[in-house]
Design a protein around this motif. Structure first.
Motif, PDB file in Angstrom:
ATOM      1  N   GLY A   1      29.677 -33.238 -24.982  1.00 42.45           N
ATOM      2  CA  GLY A   1      29.667 -31.952 -25.644  1.00 42.45           C
ATOM      3  C   GLY A   1      29.827 -30.813 -24.654  1.00 42.45           C
ATOM      4  N   MET A   2      29.139 -30.902 -23.543  1.00 44.00           N
ATOM      5  CA  MET A   2      29.177 -29.856 -22.521  1.00 44.00           C
ATOM      6  C   MET A   2      29.282 -30.514 -21.154  1.00 44.00           C
ATOM      7  N   ILE A   3      30.114 -29.965 -20.298  1.00 42.47           N
ATOM      8  CA  ILE A   3      30.283 -30.498 -18.950  1.00 42.47           C
ATOM      9  C   ILE A   3      30.059 -29.375 -17.943  1.00 42.47           C
ATOM     10  N   LEU A   4      29.154 -29.622 -16.982  1.00 45.61           N
ATOM     11  CA  LEU A   4      28.888 -28.671 -15.916  1.00 45.61           C
ATOM     12  C   LEU A   4      29.453 -29.204 -14.604  1.00 45.61           C
ATOM     13  N   GLU A   5      30.056 -28.321 -13.840  1.00 45.33           N
ATOM     14  CA  GLU A   5      30.499 -28.664 -12.492  1.00 45.33           C
ATOM     15  C   GLU A   5      29.786 -27.729 -11.529  1.00 45.33           C
ATOM     16  N   GLU A   6      28.770 -28.299 -10.859  1.00 37.95           N
ATOM     17  CA  GLU A   6      27.881 -27.475 -10.039  1.00 37.95           C
ATOM     18  C   GLU A   6      28.619 -26.808  -8.890  1.00 37.95           C
TER      19      GLU A   6
ATOM     20  N   SER B   1      26.634 -15.911 -15.118  1.00 41.89           N
ATOM     21  CA  SER B   1      25.944 -15.325 -13.970  1.00 41.89           C
ATOM     22  C   SER B   1      25.147 -16.424 -13.262  1.00 41.89           C
ATOM     23  N   LEU B   2      24.719 -16.146 -12.031  1.00 44.51           N
ATOM     24  CA  LEU B   2      23.972 -17.156 -11.283  1.00 44.51           C
ATOM     25  C   LEU B   2      22.697 -17.554 -12.021  1.00 44.51           C
ATOM     26  N   ALA B   3      21.966 -16.577 -12.564  1.00 43.24           N
ATOM     27  CA  ALA B   3      20.723 -16.880 -13.279  1.00 43.24           C
ATOM     28  C   ALA B   3      20.999 -17.712 -14.520  1.00 43.24           C
ATOM     29  N   GLN B   4      22.046 -17.365 -15.268  1.00 45.43           N
ATOM     30  CA  GLN B   4      22.400 -18.122 -16.466  1.00 45.43           C
ATOM     31  C   GLN B   4      22.783 -19.549 -16.110  1.00 45.43           C
ATOM     32  N   PHE B   5      23.561 -19.707 -15.035  1.00 40.78           N
ATOM     33  CA  PHE B   5      23.998 -21.044 -14.650  1.00 40.78           C
ATOM     34  C   PHE B   5      22.822 -21.893 -14.171  1.00 40.78           C
ATOM     35  N   ARG B   6      21.912 -21.286 -13.410  1.00 42.88           N
ATOM     36  CA  ARG B   6      20.734 -22.035 -12.949  1.00 42.88           C
ATOM     37  C   ARG B   6      19.894 -22.528 -14.123  1.00 42.88           C
TER      38      ARG B   6
ATOM     39  N   LEU C   1      20.940 -23.065 -17.252  1.00 41.46           N
ATOM     40  CA  LEU C   1      21.676 -24.091 -17.981  1.00 41.46           C
ATOM     41  C   LEU C   1      21.694 -25.406 -17.214  1.00 41.46           C
ATOM     42  N   GLN C   2      21.862 -25.338 -15.905  1.00 40.26           N
ATOM     43  CA  GLN C   2      21.886 -26.560 -15.105  1.00 40.26           C
ATOM     44  C   GLN C   2      20.553 -27.296 -15.172  1.00 40.26           C
TER      45      GLN C   2
ATOM     46  N   ILE D   1      20.793 -24.542 -27.012  1.00 43.32           N
ATOM     47  CA  ILE D   1      19.469 -24.328 -26.429  1.00 43.32           C
ATOM     48  C   ILE D   1      18.449 -24.209 -27.558  1.00 43.32           C
ATOM     49  N   VAL D   2      17.573 -25.198 -27.636  1.00 39.91           N
ATOM     50  CA  VAL D   2      16.597 -25.290 -28.714  1.00 39.91           C
ATOM     51  C   VAL D   2      15.235 -24.816 -28.209  1.00 39.91           C
ATOM     52  N   THR D   3      14.625 -23.921 -28.957  1.00 40.49           N
ATOM     53  CA  THR D   3      13.277 -23.463 -28.634  1.00 40.49           C
ATOM     54  C   THR D   3      12.254 -24.452 -29.175  1.00 40.49           C
ATOM     55  N   VAL D   4      11.394 -24.948 -28.319  1.00 40.78           N
ATOM     56  CA  VAL D   4      10.286 -25.821 -28.729  1.00 40.78           C
ATOM     57  C   VAL D   4       9.026 -24.976 -28.638  1.00 40.78           C
TER      58      VAL D   4
END
Length: 213
Positions: A117-122, A139-144, A146-147, A200-203
């Motif tokens: 579904g989603m692919i990240l390339e660090e 942004s860096l904060a968003q990517f951190r 999500l990673q 992104i699911v809130t628990v």
């Protein structure tokens, strides 16, 4: 040792929560006066009830708007419960009925994702969904953030984990709850540019997890 049956949430906002059943009637729903309150919008105020009768437990749908399903079959009227039965409520909450002769699992293993579904390339700091790359990049904060969720493979990440991943070395100094919520909201908005699935699911009361289909 208490050998009464247990209801455990295996999917939904309250995942991992469990309740020991007794001989009383138990109403489940979104209403604050229900015996078990499920804070999900699709759940009816009084959705279903669990009944103890003649030594057995039964499930009864209370004319709910979005239905109750037992092992994939919609419930009409009253049906008996057996150990291992899966109760699905409004297609958003799953409960497991664990009988008196079974061992209650300590936790549920959330399904692991295969990255389809989603692919990240660090190394490139890129995110791709459905064959499309998110542009401009996060942004860096968003990517951190999500990673961290991506690497957790469906496990819940708490706010302390987020602070350490996104703002390492700060110890949370100056990072408010509102700042974390705002970051999550912005990340959701960016992901929605390529896919309207809620990744992104809130628990509630625990943190966040990634739902990568």
């Amino acid at each position: 040792m208490d050998d009464r049956p247990v209801l455990m949430v295996s999917e939904g906002e309250l995942i991992g929560r469990r309740w020991t059943l007794n001989d009383d009637e138990l109403v489940i729903g979104r209403g604050t006066d229900a015996d078990i309150v499920l804070p999900e919008r699709q759940v009816s105020r009084y959705h279903l009830k669990i009944i103890f009768r003649d030594g057995r437990y039964y499930l009864e749908d209370l004319d709910s708007k979005n239905g109750t399903f037992l092992n994939g079959q919609q419930v009409k009227g009253t049906v008996s419960l057996q150990d291992g039965d899966e109760i699905q409520i409004a297609l958003c909450v799953r409960l497991l009925f664990v009988g008196t002769d079974a061992t209650v699992p300590l936790s549920f293993d959330l399904p692991k994702t295969d990255g389809s579904g989603m692919i990240l390339e660090e190394n490139k700091r890129t995110v791709s969904m459905r064959g499309q790359e998110l542009d401009p990049p996060l942004s860096l904060a968003q990517f951190r953030l999500l990673q961290m969720l991506y690497d957790a493979e469906g496990a819940v990440c708490g706010r302390d984990d987020i602070i350490e991943a996104v703002w390492p070395g700060t110890g949370g100094l100056g990072v408010s709850e509102q700042a974390i919520d705002a970051l999550v909201r912005r990340l959701r908005d960016r992901l929605a540019e390529l896919d309207d699935h809620n990744y992104i699911v809130t628990v509630r009361g625990h943190g966040f997890r990634l739902d990568n289909p």
